[in-house]
Design a protein around this motif. Structure first.
Motif, PDB file in Angstrom:
ATOM      1  N   GLN A  64     -20.098   6.029  13.342  1.00 64.74           N
ATOM      2  CA  GLN A  64     -21.435   5.747  12.809  1.00 64.74           C
ATOM      3  C   GLN A  64     -21.906   4.379  13.271  1.00 64.74           C
ATOM      4  N   PHE A  65     -23.217   4.288  13.548  1.00 69.95           N
ATOM      5  CA  PHE A  65     -23.864   3.000  13.832  1.00 69.95           C
ATOM      6  C   PHE A  65     -24.867   2.758  12.704  1.00 69.95           C
ATOM      7  N   GLY A  66     -24.706   1.686  11.955  1.00 70.95           N
ATOM      8  CA  GLY A  66     -25.647   1.375  10.870  1.00 70.95           C
ATOM      9  C   GLY A  66     -25.778   2.518   9.878  1.00 70.95           C
ATOM     10  N   GLY A  67     -24.686   3.215   9.617  1.00 71.59           N
ATOM     11  CA  GLY A  67     -24.701   4.302   8.641  1.00 71.59           C
ATOM     12  C   GLY A  67     -25.172   5.633   9.219  1.00 71.59           C
ATOM     13  N   ARG A  68     -25.535   5.657  10.502  1.00 72.91           N
ATOM     14  CA  ARG A  68     -26.043   6.874  11.138  1.00 72.91           C
ATOM     15  C   ARG A  68     -24.949   7.474  12.005  1.00 72.91           C
ATOM     16  N   ASP A  69     -24.719   8.771  11.850  1.00 73.43           N
ATOM     17  CA  ASP A  69     -23.673   9.427  12.634  1.00 73.43           C
ATOM     18  C   ASP A  69     -24.125   9.556  14.086  1.00 73.43           C
ATOM     19  N   VAL A  70     -23.383   8.954  15.013  1.00 77.55           N
ATOM     20  CA  VAL A  70     -23.762   9.060  16.424  1.00 77.55           C
ATOM     21  C   VAL A  70     -22.789   9.949  17.202  1.00 77.55           C
ATOM     22  N   SER A  71     -21.821  10.544  16.493  1.00 77.93           N
ATOM     23  CA  SER A  71     -20.882  11.437  17.187  1.00 77.93           C
ATOM     24  C   SER A  71     -21.716  12.474  17.933  1.00 77.93           C
ATOM     25  N   GLY A  72     -21.420  12.712  19.168  1.00 72.58           N
ATOM     26  CA  GLY A  72     -22.164  13.715  19.926  1.00 72.58           C
ATOM     27  C   GLY A  72     -23.281  13.109  20.772  1.00 72.58           C
ATOM     28  N   LEU A  73     -23.760  11.896  20.425  1.00 67.12           N
ATOM     29  CA  LEU A  73     -24.828  11.286  21.241  1.00 67.12           C
ATOM     30  C   LEU A  73     -24.245  10.735  22.537  1.00 67.12           C
ATOM     31  N   PRO A  74     -24.948  10.929  23.665  1.00 68.62           N
ATOM     32  CA  PRO A  74     -24.467  10.358  24.931  1.00 68.62           C
ATOM     33  C   PRO A  74     -24.697   8.849  24.961  1.00 68.62           C
ATOM     34  N   PRO A  75     -24.024   8.132  25.899  1.00 69.75           N
ATOM     35  CA  PRO A  75     -24.132   6.668  25.949  1.00 69.75           C
ATOM     36  C   PRO A  75     -25.580   6.172  25.987  1.00 69.75           C
ATOM     37  N   GLU A  76     -26.453   6.854  26.747  1.00 64.77           N
ATOM     38  CA  GLU A  76     -27.830   6.341  26.921  1.00 64.77           C
ATOM     39  C   GLU A  76     -28.638   6.400  25.627  1.00 64.77           C
ATOM     40  N   ASP A  77     -28.168   7.163  24.651  1.00 67.28           N
ATOM     41  CA  ASP A  77     -28.888   7.220  23.371  1.00 67.28           C
ATOM     42  C   ASP A  77     -28.223   6.368  22.294  1.00 67.28           C
ATOM     43  N   ARG A  78     -27.310   5.491  22.676  1.00 69.69           N
ATOM     44  CA  ARG A  78     -26.553   4.752  21.651  1.00 69.69           C
ATOM     45  C   ARG A  78     -26.927   3.275  21.515  1.00 69.69           C
ATOM     46  N   ASP A  79     -27.751   2.744  22.408  1.00 67.26           N
ATOM     47  CA  ASP A  79     -28.147   1.337  22.303  1.00 67.26           C
ATOM     48  C   ASP A  79     -26.948   0.390  22.413  1.00 67.26           C
ATOM     49  N   VAL A  80     -26.077   0.700  23.370  1.00 68.68           N
ATOM     50  CA  VAL A  80     -24.924  -0.169  23.606  1.00 68.68           C
ATOM     51  C   VAL A  80     -24.985  -0.723  25.030  1.00 68.68           C
ATOM     52  N   GLY A  81     -24.512  -1.945  25.204  1.00 70.76           N
ATOM     53  CA  GLY A  81     -24.307  -2.513  26.536  1.00 70.76           C
ATOM     54  C   GLY A  81     -22.812  -2.580  26.773  1.00 70.76           C
ATOM     55  N   VAL A  82     -22.396  -2.239  27.996  1.00 76.33           N
ATOM     56  CA  VAL A  82     -20.956  -2.169  28.263  1.00 76.33           C
ATOM     57  C   VAL A  82     -20.594  -3.008  29.485  1.00 76.33           C
ATOM     58  N   VAL A  83     -19.520  -3.771  29.357  1.00 76.77           N
ATOM     59  CA  VAL A  83     -18.967  -4.504  30.505  1.00 76.77           C
ATOM     60  C   VAL A  83     -17.522  -4.046  30.688  1.00 76.77           C
ATOM     61  N   PHE A  84     -17.218  -3.564  31.891  1.00 74.27           N
ATOM     62  CA  PHE A  84     -15.873  -3.063  32.175  1.00 74.27           C
ATOM     63  C   PHE A  84     -15.028  -4.130  32.869  1.00 74.27           C
ATOM     64  N   GLN A  85     -13.737  -3.791  33.049  1.00 76.10           N
ATOM     65  CA  GLN A  85     -12.791  -4.734  33.661  1.00 76.10           C
ATOM     66  C   GLN A  85     -13.214  -5.167  35.053  1.00 76.10           C
ATOM     67  N   ASN A  86     -13.640  -4.180  35.847  1.00 74.86           N
ATOM     68  CA  ASN A  86     -13.782  -4.444  37.288  1.00 74.86           C
ATOM     69  C   ASN A  86     -15.251  -4.572  37.673  1.00 74.86           C
ATOM     70  N   TYR A  87     -15.918  -5.551  37.137  1.00 77.07           N
ATOM     71  CA  TYR A  87     -17.312  -5.911  37.478  1.00 77.07           C
ATOM     72  C   TYR A  87     -18.270  -4.737  37.619  1.00 77.07           C
TER      73      TYR A  87
END
Ligand code: ATP
Length: 351
Positions: A64-87
């Motif tokens: 859940q994000f802010g009390g809202r179930d996001v299970s099933g939502l793809p990354p582009e609908d989640r409002d997350v920024g991601v930084v991985f190991q290899n630039y």
């Protein structure tokens, strides 16, 4: 009413075929918190982060994000920024173009153009003046700052960082972790950080979750994790530690423990069951909490070797068949007594 956690995982399991990557983990990250998952290779940290990001789906349990179930939502609908190991920067794009790529799928936050947003981010990650460089002409630390700017470009609610410094040398890692922490605090962005480096976890985080074998061993502030390890794994994984096993022989203000050759007193732990005379128990003492030469509340051990660390000496000792570590100001040899205050001995289990 207290605000909802920014991110909450409840009883999340993840299986890959017959491999159990996560065995029903639960934790909640508060808004604006810097929360770190730390643990050895293969324990499930990356899997947890990928579930939060939406790159994987749980076998069971909820995200859940802010009390809202996001299970099933793809990354582009989640409002997350991601930084991985290899630039993962695009080699054929300049620094600016790499950052602007983060705006391809969403508008910049606030009433600014894409160009203005890229300038803001170049300032934020301290790369102003380098906008036209190719990634190949950047140091590892600069590349990771570009990757961070790109992840932050759309103004996500949540920032996910997966071992972003694993390719950098130790000195650069120390500098970049300060930068990452400063940026996180300036933006007040909820951040989940993954690392196998326990020192980094303690240095950078508001709270730390120690992960082991698909489960969470302990969640707490860096001070709680270091000073009050709740399990043997945490005691040994976070910093150096000395673990002792003995039998409780008396209970008073302290717990008296028979170690075989010696008997010592340790402070009671309010988190464990009521101790009983005759129970076996384990406790730990940090190397820096031994007072070399103190006879009161001590054990006798034999010095095996010493490493000069500059400001201190780390001494390896043997006590019966057990290896111990102590930190001292001076080199030692022969037989020494290692005393400690009962309050510096932390009970980790009784059985
Ligand atoms: P590291 O620090 O080495 O990246 P980690 O703690 O991030 O390790 P995970 O990558 O989350 O660990 O892996 C947890 C477990 O799940 C491991 O046993 C791993 O082999 C397994 N695993 C992860 N991804 C997959 C996959 N796509 N298919 C099969 N097994 C996987």
């Amino acid at each position: 009413m207290a605000s909802e956690p920014a991110v909450e995982l409840t009883a999340v399991r993840k299986e890959y075929g017959k491999t159990m990557a996560l065995d029903g983990i639960s934790f909640a990250v508060e808004p604006s918190e810097f929360f770190t998952l730390v643990g050895p290779s293969g324990c499930g940290k990356t899997t947890t982060l990928r579930l939060v990001g939406g790159f994987e789906q749980p076998t069971s349990g909820t995200v859940q994000f802010g009390g809202r179930d996001v299970s099933g939502l793809p990354p582009e609908d989640r409002d997350v920024g991601v930084v991985f190991q290899n630039y993962a920067l695009f080699p054929h794009m300049t620094v600016s173009e790499n950052i602007a790529y983060g705006l391809n799928f969403s508008e910049p936050p606030g009433d600014v153009t894409d160009e203005e947003r890229v300038s803001e981010l170049l300032e934020l990650v301290d790369l102003a003046g380098m906008e036209d460089r190719d990634p190949a002409a950047l140091s590892g630390g600069q590349k990771q700052r570009v990757a961070m700017a790109r992840a932050l470009a759309p103004g996500p609610e949540i920032l996910l960082l997966d071992e972003p410094m694993s390719a950098l040398d130790a000195q650069l890692r120390e500098r970049l972790r300060i930068t990452i922490r400063e940026i996180q605090q300036e933006l007040g962005i909820t951040t989940i950080y993954v690392t196998h480096d326990q020192e980094e976890a303690l240095a950078i985080s508001d709270r730390v979750a120690v992960v082991n074998d698909g489960g969470i061993e302990q969640i707490g502030t860096p001070e709680q994790i270091y000073d009050e390890p709740k399990t043997e794994f945490v005691a040994e994984f976070i910093g150096d530690n000395n673990v002792f096993t003995g039998v409780i022989t008396a209970l008073d203000e302290t717990v008296t423990v028979d170690l075989g050759e010696e008997t010592v007193d340790v402070a009671p732990a309010d988190t464990l069951d009521e101790p009983t005379v005759g129970d076996r128990m384990r406790f730990c003492v940090r190397p820096e909490d031994f007072v070399v030469g103190q006879e009161r509340n001590s054990i006798r051990a034999h010095v095996e070797s010493a490493e000069f660390l500059g400001d201190r000496t780390r001494v390896h000792l043997s006590w019966g068949g057990t290896e111990l570590l102590a930190l001292t100001d001076e080199p030692l040899d022969g037989e020494v007594s290692l005393g400690f205050e009962p309050a510096d001995a932390h009970i980790i289990s009784q059985y």
